[in-house]
Design a protein around this motif. Sequence first.
Motif, PDB file in Angstrom:
ATOM      1  N   ASN A 280      29.015 -12.602  64.313  1.00 38.56           N
ATOM      2  CA  ASN A 280      29.825 -13.881  64.040  1.00 38.56           C
ATOM      3  C   ASN A 280      30.753 -14.174  65.304  1.00 38.56           C
ATOM      4  N   PRO A 281      30.471 -15.203  66.054  1.00 40.33           N
ATOM      5  CA  PRO A 281      31.224 -15.470  67.245  1.00 40.33           C
ATOM      6  C   PRO A 281      32.783 -15.251  66.957  1.00 40.33           C
ATOM      7  N   LYS A 282      33.274 -15.759  65.677  1.00 41.78           N
ATOM      8  CA  LYS A 282      34.990 -15.529  65.822  1.00 41.78           C
ATOM      9  C   LYS A 282      35.208 -13.898  65.795  1.00 41.78           C
ATOM     10  N   ASP A 283      34.266 -12.955  65.495  1.00 43.29           N
ATOM     11  CA  ASP A 283      34.485 -11.612  65.401  1.00 43.29           C
ATOM     12  C   ASP A 283      34.934 -11.082  67.035  1.00 43.29           C
ATOM     13  N   VAL A 284      34.358 -11.820  68.127  1.00 45.51           N
ATOM     14  CA  VAL A 284      34.789 -11.585  69.435  1.00 45.51           C
ATOM     15  C   VAL A 284      35.554 -12.386  70.019  1.00 45.51           C
TER      16      VAL A 284
ATOM     17  N   ILE B 108      27.355 -10.690  74.538  1.00 44.81           N
ATOM     18  CA  ILE B 108      28.642 -10.810  73.855  1.00 44.81           C
ATOM     19  C   ILE B 108      29.689 -11.835  74.537  1.00 44.81           C
ATOM     20  N   VAL B 109      29.688 -11.683  75.750  1.00 44.01           N
ATOM     21  CA  VAL B 109      30.845 -12.482  76.316  1.00 44.01           C
ATOM     22  C   VAL B 109      30.165 -13.689  77.424  1.00 44.01           C
ATOM     23  N   GLY B 110      28.857 -13.770  77.617  1.00 46.27           N
ATOM     24  CA  GLY B 110      28.367 -14.628  78.338  1.00 46.27           C
ATOM     25  C   GLY B 110      28.592 -16.251  77.766  1.00 46.27           C
ATOM     26  N   ARG B 111      28.350 -17.282  78.616  1.00 51.01           N
ATOM     27  CA  ARG B 111      28.473 -18.615  78.014  1.00 51.01           C
ATOM     28  C   ARG B 111      27.340 -18.952  77.203  1.00 51.01           C
ATOM     29  N   ASN B 112      26.102 -18.172  77.405  1.00 50.95           N
ATOM     30  CA  ASN B 112      25.148 -18.527  76.310  1.00 50.95           C
ATOM     31  C   ASN B 112      24.919 -17.616  75.334  1.00 50.95           C
ATOM     32  N   ALA B 113      25.894 -16.705  75.221  1.00 51.41           N
ATOM     33  CA  ALA B 113      25.644 -15.400  74.085  1.00 51.41           C
ATOM     34  C   ALA B 113      25.568 -16.141  72.790  1.00 51.41           C
TER      35      ALA B 113
END
Length: 497
Positions: free
Chosen positions: A314-318, A286-291
Amino acid sequence: MSDKIIVFDTTLRDGEQVPGCQLNTVEKIEVAKALESLGVDVIEAGFPISSPGDFQSVVEISKAVSKPVICGLTRAIEKDIEVAAEALQYAKRKRIHTGIGTSPYHIKYKLNSTPDKILERAVAAVKYAKKFVEDVEFYAEDAGRSDNAYLAKVVEAVIAAGATVVNIPDTTGYCLPHEFGEKIRYLMEHVSNVHKAVISTHCHNDLGMATANTIEGVLNGARQVEVTINGIGERAGNTSLEEVVMILKSHKDLPLHTDINTKQIYKTSRLVSSLMNMPVQPNKAIVGRNAFAHSSGIHQDGVLKNRENYEIINPKDVGIKESSIELTARSGRAALKHRLKILGYSFARKELDKIYDRFLALADKKKDIKDDDLRALIGKATRKDHKIHLELLQVVCGKSAVPMATVQLKINDEIHSATASGNGPIDAAFTAVKQIIKRKVHLEEFLIQAITRGSDDLGKVHVQIENRGTLYYGFSASTDIITGAVEAFVDAISKII
């Protein structure tokens, strides 16, 4: 049974027990406000009797936030409970979290007691806490290794004594997911008054199963999860808030939800990482640089065609703007073409094939390929004509001087000038450029990298700016690092204009 899962965040208590990650009161208040904005239901603000600093932090957090329940931890000791009640006096909504070990290990070796005496102490602690607050949570420490029948007996007794929440911790991270799920189910089926309280999970990650155990607990009847931002905590850490929340959000077949504002997750993660000086591992879910980074050509092609081919979130969701396509020796033409398009280049298929061959040769020598490497591959001659150029740069700086910069830009064959001050020569020059272009741009990333060594080294400057929600990249290389920085800034702005 409610479909809402209560999120109990213990970043400021269990999470802060990581060696070297202690926060001062001001920092704790900053985190607490972020957690309130995130939407957590309960903040475990500290262990008040453990130190004057912890006591004061609980007091100040109680004053600073109003929406979440503020919780203070205690042992099953009257003095602990009294101190916690005093620390929580300003909380709008307050909870005392008291408890004692219930496993054979804790009863015999830690507490030097008997099961019957432990049961008596548990009930007495809850009754005493109830004199100070209505909301009392009881924790059965090392419940993961406790006998289920005895654990059920304790849970039933503390609920009868007034506990509103009962915490079932896998303190050592020992349980397998199915074992922990069965333990929660056993309590739901064998504790006669279980409907009068909320059953909570509190899982540690010693064997890497904290999140799995927590989810199994929820699926079997638990309705509160005790978690930390980034999964920080003693030893291998606690259950990760972001993982549990996004599992429930992603699996729409589960009739369960939280009140977490998921778009605040990444921002909160970075705040905690920064304040605690504890970097997030790159491959952290979820929050790692490579997620949300893709380097395989097959994956990159799939993501570019449809994000859901390889991303279930969707990365925008987090709170992350977009996925990243990382160029490596495993990248394909689709990724290269995509990156070149972002940089402002467009090529026919034959030209792209030639560039791709040169790209692979370079990628075999380097771990990853940066934008300036691509520019070097295609050559300056192929760069699109820019309508803006740096004509003159003059700076004044020094120990006793106010940093000033005068900039001349040539825009469509017209010369425009501006002079500005700043925190340093580069900041002053950037301000002057923005005065000329009269566009609102935000500096997202600024990186200076030495190519060789020495004071006369050639430095590469990378700039990333944002304008109206779109990112633009600039690059320059110069032995004069201030000139290089401004040229890179202008290079990025040129792509807007």
